[in-house]
Design an enzyme around this catalytic site. Structure first.
Site, PDB file in Angstrom:
ATOM      1  N   HIS A 161      15.149 -11.390 -11.071  1.00 35.00           N
ATOM      2  CA  HIS A 161      16.520 -11.852 -11.406  1.00 35.00           C
ATOM      3  C   HIS A 161      16.240 -13.108 -12.249  1.00 35.00           C
ATOM      4  O   HIS A 161      15.546 -13.705 -12.489  1.00 35.00           O
ATOM      5  CB  HIS A 161      17.043 -12.161  -9.961  1.00 35.00           C
ATOM      6  CG  HIS A 161      17.038 -11.402  -9.201  1.00 35.00           C
ATOM      7  ND1 HIS A 161      16.643 -11.283  -7.664  1.00 35.00           N
ATOM      8  CD2 HIS A 161      17.872 -10.287  -9.029  1.00 35.00           C
ATOM      9  CE1 HIS A 161      17.044 -10.202  -7.024  1.00 35.00           C
ATOM     10  NE2 HIS A 161      17.850  -9.543  -7.754  1.00 35.00           N
ATOM     11  N   CYS A 248      16.767 -17.436  -2.873  1.00 35.92           N
ATOM     12  CA  CYS A 248      17.205 -16.033  -2.357  1.00 35.92           C
ATOM     13  C   CYS A 248      17.527 -16.181  -0.746  1.00 35.92           C
ATOM     14  O   CYS A 248      18.047 -15.242  -0.433  1.00 35.92           O
ATOM     15  CB  CYS A 248      15.967 -15.064  -2.494  1.00 35.92           C
ATOM     16  SG  CYS A 248      15.091 -15.213  -3.664  1.00 35.92           S
TER      17      CYS A 248
HETATM   18  C1  CIR Z   1      14.270  -7.112  -3.658  1.00 35.61           C
HETATM   19  O1  CIR Z   1      13.319  -6.609  -4.107  1.00 35.61           O
HETATM   20  O2  CIR Z   1      15.575  -6.993  -3.657  1.00 35.61           O
HETATM   21  C2  CIR Z   1      13.639  -8.161  -2.576  1.00 35.61           C
HETATM   22  N1  CIR Z   1      12.505  -7.713  -2.114  1.00 35.61           N
HETATM   23  C3  CIR Z   1      13.635  -9.636  -3.253  1.00 35.61           C
HETATM   24  C4  CIR Z   1      14.958 -10.185  -3.305  1.00 35.61           C
HETATM   25  C5  CIR Z   1      14.610 -11.554  -3.955  1.00 35.61           C
HETATM   26  N2  CIR Z   1      16.093 -12.126  -3.802  1.00 35.61           N
HETATM   27  C6  CIR Z   1      16.550 -12.884  -5.025  1.00 35.61           C
HETATM   28  O3  CIR Z   1      15.532 -13.164  -5.587  1.00 35.61           O
HETATM   29  N3  CIR Z   1      17.737 -13.585  -5.053  1.00 35.61           N
END
Ligand code: CIR
Length: 263
Positions: A161, A248
């Site tokens: 992201h 997150c």
């Molecule tokens: C994913 O791949 O969606 C999750 N394992 C990690 C999401 C992390 N979220 C973020 O950086 N906002």
């Protein structure tokens, strides 16, 4: 203005999380939960009221609430996450946010993860990532332009992201990992490049007058403290294995009337 932080527990099934850039390594759920509780305490220490939404053990990535919504003062936008496995996370979050803000919902073909949106005042920098498509950028513009926001696309490389590689530090300051975003894309802002070898420190969370930074990145922390930024280091070794950082794990909302806090 008081800040409400919405969080969600680490799921029992976190080991089956989505992974894009990292290879799978074992996640210790107990340690992950301990670190997540310490993170919630750091949010309280920074002045937030923390409200834990109900857990969802069958949804491996449910702890990463940031991706499911973008909360502005005027509206809460329920995103359409890029990973299909994450779309079932939305209902519980939408239900709670509907009590706090008018809702707007993104629809197909748009995809957007909240982790791709870096807000600085009324500017929304939005990553071009594997999770957020062009229709997602357009949908965000359609919802927010009438409210006076400008959406600026940002190229990212080698990370999940935008906010894996860039974070708001307060005022007009942004922490960046120059290996994954171009500092010059943030025109008019003061950029703080993380030192080489500390790229994972570029995800940091400004809350109140504090910036939560990941433990284990001493040169980034010194750089920020030397610039007058108040830092609070938080351990994030386990959720980092799921490609999750500090932004997150919460949705922050400025609220005038604050509900009671869950224990
Ligand atoms: C994913 O791949 O969606 C999750 N394992 C990690 C999401 C992390 N979220 C973020 O950086 N906002």
């Amino acid at each position: 203005m008081p800040v409400l932080a919405l969080t969600r527990p680490v799921s029992e099934s976190i080991a089956r999380c989505e992974l894009t850039f990292s290879s799978r390594t074992p996640i210790d759920v107990r340690t992950a939960r301990k670190q997540h509780s310490a993170y919630e305490q750091a949010l309280r220490d920074a002045g937030c009221t923390v409200e834990r939404l109900p857990g969802a053990d069958t949804l491996p990535d449910a702890v990463f609430v940031e991706d499911i919504a973008l909360v502005l003062d005027e509206v809460a936008i329920i995103t359409r996450p890029g990973a299909v496995s994450r779309r079932a996370e939305s209902s519980a979050i939408a239900e709670r946010l509907a009590e706090l803000r008018p809702l707007a919902k993104m629809a197909a073909p748009a995809t957007l993860d909240g982790g791709d949106v870096l807000r600085v005042g009324r500017t929304l920098y939005v990553g071009r990532s594997t999770r957020t498509n062009r229709a997602g950028h357009e949908a965000l513009t359609d919802i927010t332009a009438p409210l006076g926001y400008e959406v600026i696309p940002i190229e990212i490389g080698g990370c999940l992201h935008l906010k894996s590689a860039a974070s708001w530090l307060g005022e007009d300051r942004v922490l960046v990992d120059p290996a994954r975003v171009r500092p010059t894309d943030f025109h008019g802002l003061e950029t703080f490049p993380v030192p080489e070898g500390e790229g994972a420190a570029a995800n940091a969370l400004r809350v109140g007058d504090t910036v939560l930074v990941a433990e284990g990145f001493p040169r980034t922390r010194s750089m920020l403290e030397n610039a007058g930024v108040k830092c609070h280091a938080v351990a994030n070794t386990e959720l980092a294995k799921a490609e999750g950082g500090l932004t997150c794990c919460s949705l922050l909302l400025e609220c005038s009337g604050m509900p009671g806090e869950n224990p």
